[in-house]
Design a protein around this motif. Sequence first.
Motif, PDB file in Angstrom:
ATOM      1  N   HIS A  24       0.824  -1.210   0.000  1.00 22.09           N
ATOM      2  CA  HIS A  24       0.000   0.000   0.000  1.00 22.09           C
ATOM      3  C   HIS A  24       0.859   1.262   0.000  1.00 22.09           C
ATOM      4  O   HIS A  24       0.500   2.261  -0.616  1.00 22.09           O
ATOM      5  CB  HIS A  24      -0.981   0.001   1.175  1.00 22.09           C
ATOM      6  CG  HIS A  24      -0.343  -0.005   2.521  1.00 22.09           C
ATOM      7  ND1 HIS A  24       0.201  -1.147   3.079  1.00 22.09           N
ATOM      8  CD2 HIS A  24      -0.145   0.982   3.416  1.00 22.09           C
ATOM      9  CE1 HIS A  24       0.698  -0.846   4.266  1.00 22.09           C
ATOM     10  NE2 HIS A  24       0.501   0.429   4.493  1.00 22.09           N
ATOM     11  N   ILE A  25       2.007   1.209   0.641  1.00 24.34           N
ATOM     12  CA  ILE A  25       2.913   2.360   0.641  1.00 24.34           C
ATOM     13  C   ILE A  25       3.559   2.510  -0.725  1.00 24.34           C
ATOM     14  O   ILE A  25       3.605   3.613  -1.292  1.00 24.34           O
ATOM     15  CB  ILE A  25       3.989   2.217   1.735  1.00 24.34           C
ATOM     16  CG1 ILE A  25       3.333   2.262   3.110  1.00 24.34           C
ATOM     17  CG2 ILE A  25       5.058   3.300   1.600  1.00 24.34           C
ATOM     18  CD1 ILE A  25       4.268   1.941   4.252  1.00 24.34           C
ATOM     19  N   THR A  26       4.039   1.414  -1.280  1.00 25.32           N
ATOM     20  CA  THR A  26       4.684   1.450  -2.590  1.00 25.32           C
ATOM     21  C   THR A  26       3.735   1.980  -3.651  1.00 25.32           C
ATOM     22  O   THR A  26       4.094   2.839  -4.448  1.00 25.32           O
ATOM     23  CB  THR A  26       5.154   0.034  -2.998  1.00 25.32           C
ATOM     24  OG1 THR A  26       5.957  -0.497  -1.956  1.00 25.32           O
ATOM     25  CG2 THR A  26       5.964   0.069  -4.278  1.00 25.32           C
ATOM     26  N   TYR A  27       2.515   1.471  -3.671  1.00 21.95           N
ATOM     27  CA  TYR A  27       1.563   1.876  -4.699  1.00 21.95           C
ATOM     28  C   TYR A  27       1.157   3.335  -4.541  1.00 21.95           C
ATOM     29  O   TYR A  27       0.999   4.047  -5.530  1.00 21.95           O
ATOM     30  CB  TYR A  27       0.346   0.960  -4.692  1.00 21.95           C
ATOM     31  CG  TYR A  27       0.695  -0.484  -4.988  1.00 21.95           C
ATOM     32  CD1 TYR A  27       1.745  -0.810  -5.856  1.00 21.95           C
ATOM     33  CD2 TYR A  27       0.016  -1.512  -4.393  1.00 21.95           C
ATOM     34  CE1 TYR A  27       2.083  -2.127  -6.117  1.00 21.95           C
ATOM     35  CE2 TYR A  27       0.341  -2.843  -4.654  1.00 21.95           C
ATOM     36  CZ  TYR A  27       1.372  -3.131  -5.516  1.00 21.95           C
ATOM     37  OH  TYR A  27       1.702  -4.434  -5.772  1.00 21.95           O
ATOM     38  N   THR A  28       1.004   3.791  -3.320  1.00 17.11           N
ATOM     39  CA  THR A  28       0.665   5.196  -3.095  1.00 17.11           C
ATOM     40  C   THR A  28       1.781   6.103  -3.584  1.00 17.11           C
ATOM     41  O   THR A  28       1.523   7.105  -4.262  1.00 17.11           O
ATOM     42  CB  THR A  28       0.394   5.450  -1.595  1.00 17.11           C
ATOM     43  OG1 THR A  28      -0.695   4.627  -1.179  1.00 17.11           O
ATOM     44  CG2 THR A  28       0.055   6.906  -1.337  1.00 17.11           C
ATOM     45  N   LEU A  29       3.021   5.766  -3.265  1.00 15.88           N
ATOM     46  CA  LEU A  29       4.154   6.572  -3.735  1.00 15.88           C
ATOM     47  C   LEU A  29       4.236   6.561  -5.256  1.00 15.88           C
ATOM     48  O   LEU A  29       4.492   7.595  -5.878  1.00 15.88           O
ATOM     49  CB  LEU A  29       5.459   6.065  -3.130  1.00 15.88           C
ATOM     50  CG  LEU A  29       5.636   6.340  -1.639  1.00 15.88           C
ATOM     51  CD1 LEU A  29       6.807   5.528  -1.091  1.00 15.88           C
ATOM     52  CD2 LEU A  29       5.850   7.820  -1.387  1.00 15.88           C
ATOM     53  N   GLY A  30       4.000   5.409  -5.866  1.00 13.42           N
ATOM     54  CA  GLY A  30       4.013   5.318  -7.322  1.00 13.42           C
ATOM     55  C   GLY A  30       2.928   6.169  -7.947  1.00 13.42           C
ATOM     56  O   GLY A  30       3.159   6.854  -8.952  1.00 13.42           O
ATOM     57  N   GLN A  31       1.743   6.186  -7.344  1.00 11.33           N
ATOM     58  CA  GLN A  31       0.648   7.005  -7.848  1.00 11.33           C
ATOM     59  C   GLN A  31       0.962   8.494  -7.725  1.00 11.33           C
ATOM     60  O   GLN A  31       0.484   9.298  -8.512  1.00 11.33           O
ATOM     61  CB  GLN A  31      -0.646   6.686  -7.108  1.00 11.33           C
ATOM     62  CG  GLN A  31      -1.221   5.339  -7.474  1.00 11.33           C
ATOM     63  CD  GLN A  31      -2.414   4.961  -6.619  1.00 11.33           C
ATOM     64  OE1 GLN A  31      -2.658   5.554  -5.568  1.00 11.33           O
ATOM     65  NE2 GLN A  31      -3.154   3.955  -7.054  1.00 11.33           N
TER      66      GLN A  31
END
Length: 83
Positions: A24-31
Amino acid sequence: MRSYGILSEDRKVILAQVYGMCDHITYTLGQKGYPVYKSVAVGTISESLPYLSRRSHENSSLIANSRQERQLLNSELKYRIMG
């Protein structure tokens, strides 16, 4: 990142995490536009078993955190459905 004046466009910081860890952290940063990479173990069983065993031991606390992960997913689902 913003508090340190680092913008996603600057590409000064590249983040990496092991696949399956705090996605969830990785995907949020990517977004948000930050460059983020996921690491995946590759190799034969005998080569990767020590690594996977070590990760399993390190991640034993993740079982306790799975409740928090589920709550985050539920919140995101509600947000996407109800706005």
